[in-house]
Motif scaffolding. Structure first.
Motif, PDB file in Angstrom:
ATOM      1  N   UNK A  62       0.845  -1.186   0.000  1.00  0.00           N
ATOM      2  CA  UNK A  62       0.000   0.000   0.000  1.00  0.00           C
ATOM      3  C   UNK A  62       0.884   1.241   0.000  1.00  0.00           C
ATOM      4  N   UNK A  63       0.397   2.273  -0.647  1.00  0.00           N
ATOM      5  CA  UNK A  63       1.196   3.466  -0.858  1.00  0.00           C
ATOM      6  C   UNK A  63       0.350   4.703  -0.673  1.00  0.00           C
ATOM      7  N   UNK A  64       1.032   5.834  -0.584  1.00  0.00           N
ATOM      8  CA  UNK A  64       0.344   7.103  -0.307  1.00  0.00           C
ATOM      9  C   UNK A  64      -0.736   7.391  -1.343  1.00  0.00           C
ATOM     10  N   UNK A  65      -0.474   7.059  -2.606  1.00  0.00           N
ATOM     11  CA  UNK A  65      -1.423   7.397  -3.667  1.00  0.00           C
ATOM     12  C   UNK A  65      -2.665   6.517  -3.668  1.00  0.00           C
ATOM     13  N   UNK A 315      -0.757  18.981  10.062  1.00  0.00           N
ATOM     14  CA  UNK A 315      -2.141  18.553  10.247  1.00  0.00           C
ATOM     15  C   UNK A 315      -2.450  17.305   9.421  1.00  0.00           C
ATOM     16  N   UNK A 316      -2.013  17.283   8.175  1.00  0.00           N
ATOM     17  CA  UNK A 316      -2.305  16.132   7.318  1.00  0.00           C
ATOM     18  C   UNK A 316      -1.542  14.893   7.765  1.00  0.00           C
ATOM     19  N   UNK A 317      -0.334  15.083   8.266  1.00  0.00           N
ATOM     20  CA  UNK A 317       0.421  13.951   8.816  1.00  0.00           C
ATOM     21  C   UNK A 317      -0.323  13.360  10.012  1.00  0.00           C
ATOM     22  N   UNK A 318      -0.845  14.212  10.893  1.00  0.00           N
ATOM     23  CA  UNK A 318      -1.594  13.750  12.064  1.00  0.00           C
ATOM     24  C   UNK A 318      -2.849  12.994  11.643  1.00  0.00           C
ATOM     25  N   UNK A 319      -3.563  13.505  10.659  1.00  0.00           N
ATOM     26  CA  UNK A 319      -4.783  12.855  10.176  1.00  0.00           C
ATOM     27  C   UNK A 319      -4.450  11.505   9.546  1.00  0.00           C
ATOM     28  N   UNK A 320      -3.366  11.463   8.784  1.00  0.00           N
ATOM     29  CA  UNK A 320      -2.966  10.202   8.147  1.00  0.00           C
ATOM     30  C   UNK A 320      -2.618   9.141   9.192  1.00  0.00           C
ATOM     31  N   UNK A 322      -3.714   9.053  12.252  1.00  0.00           N
ATOM     32  CA  UNK A 322      -4.953   8.715  12.970  1.00  0.00           C
ATOM     33  C   UNK A 322      -5.815   7.747  12.174  1.00  0.00           C
ATOM     34  N   UNK A 323      -5.969   7.997  10.880  1.00  0.00           N
ATOM     35  CA  UNK A 323      -6.911   7.227  10.078  1.00  0.00           C
ATOM     36  C   UNK A 323      -6.302   5.971   9.459  1.00  0.00           C
ATOM     37  N   UNK A 324      -5.010   6.014   9.141  1.00  0.00           N
ATOM     38  CA  UNK A 324      -4.383   4.913   8.417  1.00  0.00           C
ATOM     39  C   UNK A 324      -3.344   4.170   9.240  1.00  0.00           C
ATOM     40  N   UNK A 325      -2.936   4.769  10.363  1.00  0.00           N
ATOM     41  CA  UNK A 325      -1.927   4.139  11.205  1.00  0.00           C
ATOM     42  C   UNK A 325      -0.526   4.256  10.663  1.00  0.00           C
ATOM     43  N   UNK A 326      -0.335   5.092   9.648  1.00  0.00           N
ATOM     44  CA  UNK A 326       0.987   5.252   9.044  1.00  0.00           C
ATOM     45  C   UNK A 326       1.080   6.641   8.440  1.00  0.00           C
ATOM     46  N   UNK A 327       2.285   7.198   8.468  1.00  0.00           N
ATOM     47  CA  UNK A 327       2.568   8.436   7.738  1.00  0.00           C
ATOM     48  C   UNK A 327       3.422   8.064   6.538  1.00  0.00           C
ATOM     49  N   UNK A 328       2.973   8.437   5.357  1.00  0.00           N
ATOM     50  CA  UNK A 328       3.696   8.119   4.138  1.00  0.00           C
ATOM     51  C   UNK A 328       4.709   9.221   3.845  1.00  0.00           C
ATOM     52  N   UNK A 338      14.156   6.581   7.140  1.00  0.00           N
ATOM     53  CA  UNK A 338      12.774   6.759   6.689  1.00  0.00           C
ATOM     54  C   UNK A 338      11.776   6.470   7.807  1.00  0.00           C
ATOM     55  N   UNK A 339      10.560   7.061   7.722  1.00  0.00           N
ATOM     56  CA  UNK A 339      10.122   7.963   6.667  1.00  0.00           C
ATOM     57  C   UNK A 339      10.697   9.369   6.847  1.00  0.00           C
TER      58      UNK A 339
END
Length: 368
Positions: A62-65, A315-320, A322-328, A338-339
């Protein structure tokens, strides 16, 4: 009016958007808006890539896109708190504002209708007729560089002009320490590259030593193999559909006044007597009003929209997370731990690009 008619879920009654309570990351719906890969985006720093080789079963991890930022404006309170936004189990899919889909339907940055604050109605919707051309400035650190690059990558088919730089001073914290406070002078500026066919064919990906392969996994697919030596977008411009020009300058506060003004006049061709600067997007690289534009351009920029993007990535890193369990974040072979603090491209910078166009179209404001 188009947004009200076709994307009512993207209308805010307050004109204020709190990302941490209204934003969430979800699987991207297929075929709603264009994606790019590392080989098709001809102006993107190689260090931002997250190109992974296929796994043994032929799939890719799985990837950011795979994901996109969406907004739930159904509870349109501008008051922010620590609660999560409504999830797919509590909010129907059609209630989400899918910003990327909206931007695609609106035709991208070439169709920007940028309101001035004095032209906005109380609901934040601008109904005035736009002038023939618009000028947008993006100035600051490498985080807003990624935003500019994303606009180039996402809407490359709409580009009618582009300009980047060949040469110029090395701009990094280590380089500035060696300068002992000396600002960048006019004679240090690089040369313009404005031949789009050359850029498309050879690419501008940033490594000073022209060794582009060190940034990519040797088994990764769809990655660039060519690069114009010493090409960079520290000073850059892109024009969409002959109507909208978006300029980028990396750390403008490091230029002495004459060099700063030379960039505007000679590199970008902005005439301070006849042109209007419609919007300025910046982050912590621009510290005070006097640094936004050179003194002779203050009148041209008097009625601009100011958009402070300083908090966007955090903010977007925090949301990612929270929702996905990973920061891309960038995780290519060149990144030692990395990351990276720079997000993957494609990835969060595309969400920022869509968010910027949404804010410019509507005049809405991001709040904490």
């Amino acid at each position: 009016e188009y947004i009200q008619l076709h994307f009512p879920q993207c209308i805010s009654t307050t004109g204020k958007i709190a990302l941490n309570t209204m934003g969430s990351y979800q699987l991207r719906q297929q075929h709603t808006w264009k994606r790019y890969d590392h080989s098709t985006c001809f102006v993107m720093k190689a260090r931002y890539n997250c190109a992974h080789p296929p796994q043994n079963n032929g799939t890719t991890p799985r990837k950011a896109s795979d994901y996109e930022l969406v907004l739930n404006l159904s509870n349109n309170s501008a008051t922010s708190n620590n609660s999560s936004p409504s999830t797919s189990s509590t909010a129907p899919s059609q209630s989400y504002c899918r910003i990327g889909e909206l931007v695609e339907a609106m035709g991208g940055p070439g169709n920007l209708n940028l309101p001035h604050k004095s032209e906005l109605k109380s609901d934040g919707i601008n109904n005035t007729k736009p002038p023939t051309k618009r000028t947008i400035l993006i100035q600051g650190s490498s985080f807003v560089r990624q935003l500019w690059e994303s606009l180039v990558c996402l809407f490359s088919s709409n580009i009618t002009k582009i300009m980047v730089q060949e040469g110029g001073p090395t701009i990094s914290l280590a380089a500035f320490q060696k300068r002992h406070g000396k600002k960048i002078q006019v004679e240090e500026l690089g040369t313009r590259i404005d031949n789009m066919s050359r850029l498309e064919h050879e690419g501008c990906h940033g490594p000073d030593d022209n060794n582009i392969t060190k940034f990519y996994d040797p088994l990764a697919e769809h990655v660039p193999t060519r690069n114009i030596y010493n090409c960079n977008d520290n000073i850059a411009m892109v024009e969409f559909d002959h109507k909208v020009r978006i300029h980028y300058m990396f750390r403008p506060e490091e230029y002495e006044p004459e060099a700063f003004e030379t960039v505007y006049k000679e590199y970008w061709g902005i005439n301070n007597a006849t042109e209007t600067i419609d919007a300025l997007v910046y982050n912590f690289g621009v510290r005070r009003e006097g640094n936004f534009v050179p003194p002779s351009f203050q009148l041209a920029a008097a009625r601009r929209q100011n958009i402070n993007a300083r908090e966007w990535l955090g903010q977007l890193k925090t949301i990612q997370l929270r929702d996905l369990g990973v920061y891309f974040g960038a995780d290519n072979p060149w990144i030692t731990h990395p990351p990276d603090y720079h997000p993957c491209m494609p990835g969060i910078p595309d969400d920022q690009a869509h968010l910027l166009l949404y804010l410019l179209w509507t005049g809405y404001e991001l709040v904490k």
